[in-house]
Design an enzyme around this catalytic site. Structure first.
Site, PDB file in Angstrom:
ATOM      1  N   SER A 125       0.852  -1.189   0.000  1.00 52.82           N
ATOM      2  CA  SER A 125       0.000   0.000   0.000  1.00 52.82           C
ATOM      3  C   SER A 125       0.883   1.231   0.000  1.00 52.82           C
ATOM      4  O   SER A 125       2.015   1.194   0.486  1.00 52.82           O
ATOM      5  CB  SER A 125      -0.899   0.026   1.243  1.00 52.82           C
ATOM      6  OG  SER A 125      -1.525   1.285   1.411  1.00 52.82           O
ATOM      7  N   TYR A 181      -1.016  -0.936  10.630  1.00 48.80           N
ATOM      8  CA  TYR A 181      -1.335  -1.236   9.232  1.00 48.80           C
ATOM      9  C   TYR A 181      -0.258  -0.682   8.310  1.00 48.80           C
ATOM     10  O   TYR A 181       0.238  -1.389   7.429  1.00 48.80           O
ATOM     11  CB  TYR A 181      -2.701  -0.653   8.855  1.00 48.80           C
ATOM     12  CG  TYR A 181      -3.010  -0.838   7.391  1.00 48.80           C
ATOM     13  CD1 TYR A 181      -3.224  -2.110   6.869  1.00 48.80           C
ATOM     14  CD2 TYR A 181      -3.065   0.249   6.523  1.00 48.80           C
ATOM     15  CE1 TYR A 181      -3.483  -2.291   5.519  1.00 48.80           C
ATOM     16  CE2 TYR A 181      -3.332   0.080   5.182  1.00 48.80           C
ATOM     17  CZ  TYR A 181      -3.538  -1.193   4.679  1.00 48.80           C
ATOM     18  OH  TYR A 181      -3.783  -1.373   3.342  1.00 48.80           O
TER      19      TYR A 181
END
Length: 270
Positions: free
Chosen positions: A143, A156
């Protein structure tokens, strides 16, 4: 399982929805047979049925919770033993927008298990098999928050930084083994990820990309031989400059003496 015209079997995790389901669709249309992995068997069967109707590719549904050790081991065994597998797409993952003051530590721990542990174990299961056959492709979904660490939940973001670093190492280890490794860094993408993460409104924000566009761009990046693909980065040279600076900086760390700015006097100088 493979028919005579297949490119082999692509194993896609998190394939019941979002980018995983799009990857399954696109890879089938590119000539791959499929093994689709996710927890929701009903959704997997719907994806498999649709792909079969549209492409007539062989699609196997493998329900598995990758946070469950027995289920994870089942997928690992498949990757180690099925010689028809030529691609792994490590897409399964979960996120959060909660800060360290809000997040439940058990939820964070489960995120680490899925985003890091499961991805690592599946990669380590398939990489030696691909290297032995001198053929195979590993696609790991990271990401942009692996770089822009402050944007979402810190764990995350850190889990996606891990995926980026792992990709660099895998590319070094496997470059001469006939194994391709691509790390994909999507930005905000319109999937159920945001419902689980706790910010469903992001799905309709102006900066949010469709899952279809994200996957199509990633596959073109794979075709072009990109090691890292960032679908939403319009200035591709910016990544090349970032990487060049990072690699140049990494050569400057090996010094036995602390930098002068720390004013540390060695025993010999005392």
């Amino acid at each position: 399982m493979c028919n005579p015209t297949t490119k082999g079997i692509a194993v896609v995790t998190g394939a019941s929805t979002g980018m995983g389901a799009v990857y399954a669709d696109r890879l089938a249309k590119r000539g791959y047979d499929l093994v689709l992995v996710a927890r929701n068997e009903g959704r997997l069967k719907q994806v498999a049925s649709r792909i079969w109707e549209e492409t007539r590719r062989e699609v196997t549904v493998l329900p598995a919770d990758l946070n469950n050790p027995a289920d994870l081991a089942k997928v690992e065994t498949l990757l180690k033993t099925n010689e028809a597998i030529t691609m792994l797409v490590n897409n399964a993952g979960v996120g959060s927008v909660a800060s360290v003051l809000q997040a439940d530590v058990a939820t964070v721990d489960a995120m680490i298990d899925l985003n890091i542990k499961a991805l690592t174990r599946l990669t380590y299961a398939v990489a030696p098999a691909f290297a032995a056959r001198k053929n195979g492709t590993i696609v790991n979904i990271a990401s942009v928050v692996g770089i822009a660490a402050e944007m979402l939940n810190g764990v995350y973001s850190a889990s996606k930084s891990y995926v980026i670093s792992l990709g660099h190492s895998l590319q070094k280890d496997l470059a001469d083994k006939g194994v391709r490794v691509q790390t994909v860094l999507p930005g905000a993408t319109a999937t159920e990820f945001w419902d689980v993460a706790g910010y469903a409104a992001q799905k309709t924000a102006s900066i949010t990309m469709s899952a279809e566009d994200a996957v199509d761009a990633a596959l073109v990046g794979l075709d072009k031989g990109e090691l890292v693909t960032i679908p939403g980065l319009h200035d591709g040279d910016a990544w090349e400059r970032w990487e060049a600076d990072r690699r140049a900086l990494s050569k400057k760390f090996g010094n036995a003496k602390p930098a002068d700015r720390y004013e540390v006097k060695s025993p010999q100088a005392a």
